[in-house]
Design a protein around this motif. Structure first.
Motif, short mmCIF file in Angstrom:
data_model
loop_
_atom_site.label_atom_id
_atom_site.label_comp_id
_atom_site.label_asym_id
_atom_site.label_seq_id
_atom_site.Cartn_x
_atom_site.Cartn_y
_atom_site.Cartn_z
N CYS A 210 0.83 -1.18 -0.20
CA CYS A 210 0.11 -0.01 0.01
C CYS A 210 0.90 1.25 0.12
O CYS A 210 2.05 1.40 0.69
CB CYS A 210 -0.98 -0.09 1.12
SG CYS A 210 -1.95 1.39 1.35
N HIS A 230 -9.50 4.70 7.79
CA HIS A 230 -8.87 4.19 6.66
C HIS A 230 -9.30 4.92 5.27
O HIS A 230 -8.79 5.16 4.28
CB HIS A 230 -8.87 2.79 6.38
CG HIS A 230 -10.20 2.12 6.15
ND1 HIS A 230 -11.19 1.84 7.02
CD2 HIS A 230 -10.68 1.67 4.83
CE1 HIS A 230 -12.20 1.39 6.40
NE2 HIS A 230 -12.13 1.32 5.13
N ASP A 249 -8.85 -2.48 -1.70
CA ASP A 249 -9.35 -2.80 -0.26
C ASP A 249 -10.28 -4.04 -0.35
O ASP A 249 -10.89 -4.07 -1.15
CB ASP A 249 -9.96 -1.55 0.50
CG ASP A 249 -9.25 -0.45 0.77
OD1 ASP A 249 -8.07 -0.66 0.86
OD2 ASP A 249 -9.90 0.40 1.20
N ARG A 436 -5.92 -2.45 1.84
CA ARG A 436 -6.03 -2.77 3.32
C ARG A 436 -6.95 -4.06 3.53
O ARG A 436 -7.98 -4.02 2.70
CB ARG A 436 -6.58 -1.47 4.13
CG ARG A 436 -5.83 -0.40 4.18
CD ARG A 436 -5.63 0.77 3.08
NE ARG A 436 -6.80 1.25 2.42
CZ ARG A 436 -7.10 2.58 2.77
NH1 ARG A 436 -6.75 3.18 3.84
NH2 ARG A 436 -8.53 2.81 2.07
N ARG A 437 -6.70 -4.59 4.45
CA ARG A 437 -7.50 -5.79 4.83
C ARG A 437 -8.19 -5.51 5.94
O ARG A 437 -7.99 -4.84 6.95
CB ARG A 437 -6.62 -6.92 4.93
CG ARG A 437 -5.73 -7.42 3.84
CD ARG A 437 -4.83 -8.69 4.16
NE ARG A 437 -5.74 -9.69 4.23
CZ ARG A 437 -5.33 -10.66 5.32
NH1 ARG A 437 -4.24 -10.57 5.86
NH2 ARG A 437 -5.93 -11.71 5.68
N LYS A 438 -9.17 -6.36 6.14
CA LYS A 438 -10.36 -6.30 7.38
C LYS A 438 -9.39 -6.42 8.54
O LYS A 438 -9.86 -5.75 9.57
CB LYS A 438 -11.38 -7.17 7.39
CG LYS A 438 -12.48 -6.93 6.43
CD LYS A 438 -13.65 -7.84 6.70
CE LYS A 438 -14.67 -7.74 5.68
NZ LYS A 438 -15.97 -8.74 5.82
N VAL A 439 -8.60 -7.23 8.67
CA VAL A 439 -7.85 -7.40 9.95
C VAL A 439 -7.12 -6.32 10.27
O VAL A 439 -6.63 -6.05 11.53
CB VAL A 439 -7.09 -8.79 10.00
CG1 VAL A 439 -8.06 -9.99 9.80
CG2 VAL A 439 -5.97 -9.02 8.66
N GLU A 440 -6.41 -5.72 9.24
CA GLU A 440 -5.41 -4.48 9.50
C GLU A 440 -6.17 -3.18 10.04
O GLU A 440 -5.78 -2.30 10.63
CB GLU A 440 -4.75 -4.12 8.21
CG GLU A 440 -4.00 -5.28 7.94
CD GLU A 440 -3.37 -5.47 6.25
OE1 GLU A 440 -2.37 -6.02 5.83
OE2 GLU A 440 -3.84 -4.34 5.46
N VAL A 441 -7.53 -3.14 9.63
CA VAL A 441 -8.10 -2.10 10.09
C VAL A 441 -9.33 -2.35 11.05
O VAL A 441 -10.32 -1.59 11.17
CB VAL A 441 -8.82 -1.18 8.75
CG1 VAL A 441 -7.49 -0.68 8.13
CG2 VAL A 441 -9.85 -2.02 8.14
N GLU A 647 -11.91 -12.01 11.95
CA GLU A 647 -12.12 -10.93 11.15
C GLU A 647 -13.58 -9.96 11.52
O GLU A 647 -14.48 -10.63 11.71
CB GLU A 647 -12.12 -11.30 9.96
CG GLU A 647 -10.70 -11.83 9.50
CD GLU A 647 -10.47 -12.00 8.11
OE1 GLU A 647 -11.41 -11.49 7.21
OE2 GLU A 647 -9.62 -12.72 7.52
#
Length: 709
Positions: A210, A230, A249, A436-441, A647
């Motif tokens: 990213c 995000h 995303d 961006r992934r769900k787990v990251e945000v 998640e």
């Protein structure tokens, strides 16, 4: 004499064709068989390298060409033809079985897959090994490139003509787009596209995926809507001047809202949005939510109903061909392509039209906003993104364009240097790759949320269902008017008699529910569910390809059947949970969904699978049909949103646009408490189903009375 001299010549030619046919049969079949064995070994050992992928595609190309040649060879007998075709089909089956063990290989078998240069080389080598250089044309001859039909039907909607007449000075800015640096270039003679793609395939774990985004700034959004951090970061990047994005995303992180607010921040109006048909109506709906001061219109068919003066024009890929002419002349200052992996095949018509429109916008507007949206992971087959990079103006068919070339020059490296690939990957990412992934945000988003996905029904189904709704409304209105006439003299009600409306609606619910009528509210909701089966399954297939496992819920068996049929057609492996299954069969299907990485979707009965099951292998749920209670809907989502789920869970509620479906959804939300449902997923028992049906009928009659006065 002439006739006698020609007969031996014809016989010799027929004999030569038979000899070539036998050589081809022995040579190409054995080469293909050996190549498939190499693929099988590579997959078994987990060595799915670029070279192996090139071999898979070369095998597929040769098989198709060999099959076509065999079928067209008039010199062989039917028995020999059948035998050769059987050998080719056996090779094809073995290749398909091997590819099925590695999902990234399956796309290479599609007839419309983009042929890589490496596959062309491997194909020529295989032909040479078979001793058939003269028998097989170059691989390009096997590719079917759709040509522009000479009499292709193009349209210009009347409202667009009106817009142009109303503003004859709409001609866009033809100023030259920023030029590249002058002077000699170190990399001018290097082939760079191949190394750029390989820089992503060879990226080590932990390598950035990213671009660096600024800190989120405050963004004004309408009403009670809230922008997540995000999302605000990307809008801040647009506000600072960035104009090209590959927004990748994961689904559920609000790419649509980001694109709409990015257009607002960049003042990129008019804005063109190209989308799959299943989400076209949702884009217009979201535009009304996030940018209500900007009018949005969707193009259906020939576009007779569009608003030619709209700020946001939404069109689906399927009808783009007939509108590409006037779209290119309208003066768009921004363009968004949703589910951008749809354009990866550059030989397809949809890809060619999207690239044509992008070229015309970039040639006329200085720094337009260009956004490609896709949830497909970037690391799988990065060559698929060649068309997307071209849409964004980062590359052309042969080389990087100015901005990317300047960045590569600044590295001071060439593809011969060890550090080039890491630096090249960073150069591409900095142009606008956002992932961006769900787990990251997870801290930014609710642990469970419901997103409505309005879909446009097929023309025939939509017309039939809306006519049925009108008949139901007319029947309710007739009963209401008869009840008014039967009143005692002297009773006067100013406006709508809401008590009488409730009585009429209650009678409809109590008496018509037991009838076989096709236009009562129960039969109508079932028909709406049937009409939504295909778009719901289609969206589940898109999610499965993008982010992994998906749970699809439906109320009726026929809706489940249709959904499973479409998933099979899409090549998506799935299982089902139904009320007529034994406990053992149900448990086997749950285990297959949870443990087998190849089983991507489980199709569940809302009543049979709504309680007592653990399906947390998925974090995305598709609700193909609406419940009559919020509690039933909540129980279904809770099969995924459970203790141990790592998640955030997103439930995609499929809503049939312009039907009673939308009213039912609003009623469910109103009874359950919209804020609780959308923000923290707290459960509410809501009203009983019988009350929800009654409220739906009350709403329909009240709306009919309001429009008739």
């Amino acid at each position: 004499m002439a006739r006698r001299s020609q007969q031996p010549s014809d016989a010799r030619r027929r004999g030569q064709r038979r000899d070539r046919s036998r050589v081809r049969e022995r040579g190409i079949a054995s080469v293909l068989t050996r190549a498939v064995r190499d693929v099988e070994r590579g997959v078994q050992q987990g060595r799915v390298t670029p070279a192996l992928r090139a071999k898979v595609q070369a095998i597929a190309l040769l098989m198709r060409q060999a099959r076509a040649d065999i079928k067209s060879d008039q010199s062989m007998s039917n028995n020999r033809r059948a035998g050769q075709l059987e050998r080719i089909e056996e090779v094809a089956a073995n290749l398909a079985r091997a590819a099925a063990r590695e999902a990234s290989l399956l796309e290479l078998l599609a007839e419309d897959a983009v042929v890589s240069d490496e596959a062309r080389v491997v194909k020529r080598e295989m032909v040479r090994d078979a001793g058939l250089e003269a028998e097989f044309d170059d691989v390009a001859s096997t590719e079917v490139v759709p040509s522009e039909p000479a009499t292709q039907r193009r349209v210009v909607p009347q409202s667009v003509v009106s817009r142009k007449l109303a503003n004859p000075f709409l001609t866009p800015d033809f100023s030259a787009v920023g030029q590249s640096r002058s002077g000699p270039r170190r990399l001018e003679s290097w082939e760079l596209l191949g190394p750029l793609f390989r820089s992503f395939e060879s990226a080590s774990d932990g390598a950035p995926a990213c671009m660096t985004l600024p800190e989120p700034a405050s963004v004004q959004v309408p009403g009670e809507l809230e922008l997540m951090p995000h999302q605000a970061s990307l809008i801040a990047s647009v506000a600072s001047g960035h104009r090209t994005f590959l927004l990748a995303d994961e689904p559920g992180l609000g790419k649509t809202a980001q694109a709409l607010l990015a257009a607002q921040a960049a003042d990129a109006y008019p804005l063109l949005v190209v989308v799959p048909n299943v989400v076209k109506t949702n884009w217009v709906h979201e535009a009304g939510m996030w940018t209500p001061k900007r009018s949005a219109t969707a193009i259906h068919g020939d576009g007779e109903t569009i608003d030619g003066f709209a700020d946001i024009v939404v069109i689906n890929y399927e009808v783009l061909d007939r509108h590409v002419g006037w779209l290119g002349d309208l003066g768009f200052r921004g363009m968004v392509v949703d589910e951008a992996h749809f354009i990866k095949n550059k030989s397809s018509q949809r890809s060619q039209h999207v690239l044509e429109l992008s070229d015309r916008i970039r040639s006329r507007v200085v720094r337009p906003l260009l956004m490609a949206l896709t949830g497909t992971p970037l690391i799988n087959d990065i060559g698929d993104f060649k068309a997307i990079w071209q849409f964004l103006g980062w590359i052309d068919d042969k080389k990087p364009l100015a901005a990317l070339m300047d960045s590569l020059e600044d590295t001071g490296l060439t593809p011969a240097d060890r550090g080039f690939y890491r630096a090249a990957r960073s150069s591409v990412i900095d142009l606008g790759i956002v992932r961006r992934r769900k787990v990251e945000v997870a801290a930014d988003i609710p642990s469970r949320r419901i997103a409505d996905m309005p879909v446009e029904l097929s023309e025939e189904a939509g017309r039939s269902i809306r006519e049925t709704e009108r008949r139901l409304a007319r029947r309710l209105l007739s009963r209401y008017e008869k009840a008014l006439e039967a009143r005692e003299p002297g009773v006067v009600i100013d406006g709508i008699d809401h008590d009488l409306v409730r009585l009429v609606a209650k009678r409809e619910r109590d008496y018509e529910a037991a009838s076989d009528s096709e236009d009562n509210v129960f039969a109508m909701m079932r028909r709406i569910g049937q009409a939504k089966a295909d778009p719901a399954a289609d969206y589940a297939a898109q999610l499965a390809r993008s982010v992994g496992k998906v749970v699809l819920f439906a109320k009726h068996v026929d809706v489940m059947d249709r959904a499973e049929a479409l998933l099979t057609q899409r090549g998506i492996r799935h299982v089902s949970i139904r009320g007529d299954q034994t406990t053992k069969a149900r448990q086997q299907n749950v285990e297959a969904f949870s443990e087998d990485p190849d089983v991507a979707v489980v199709v569940c009965s809302l009543t049979a699978a709504g309680v007592g099951l653990n399906l947390q292998a998925a974090s995305n749920v598709v609700l193909a049909e609406l419940s009559w209670t919020d509690a039933e809907q909540t129980q279904a989502i809770d099969r995924v949103h459970r203790i141990g789920q790592t998640e955030p869970v997103t439930a995609w509620r499929i809503i049939a646009a312009r039907t009673l479906d939308g009213q039912i959804a609003e009623l469910i939300d109103g009874k359950a408490g919209l804020a609780s449902r959308a923000l923290d997923g707290s459960a509410h028992e809501g009203s009983a189903a019988v009350d929800m049906q009654l409220e739906a009928l009350i709403g329909l009659l009240t709306e009919t009375l309001s429009s008739s006065h």
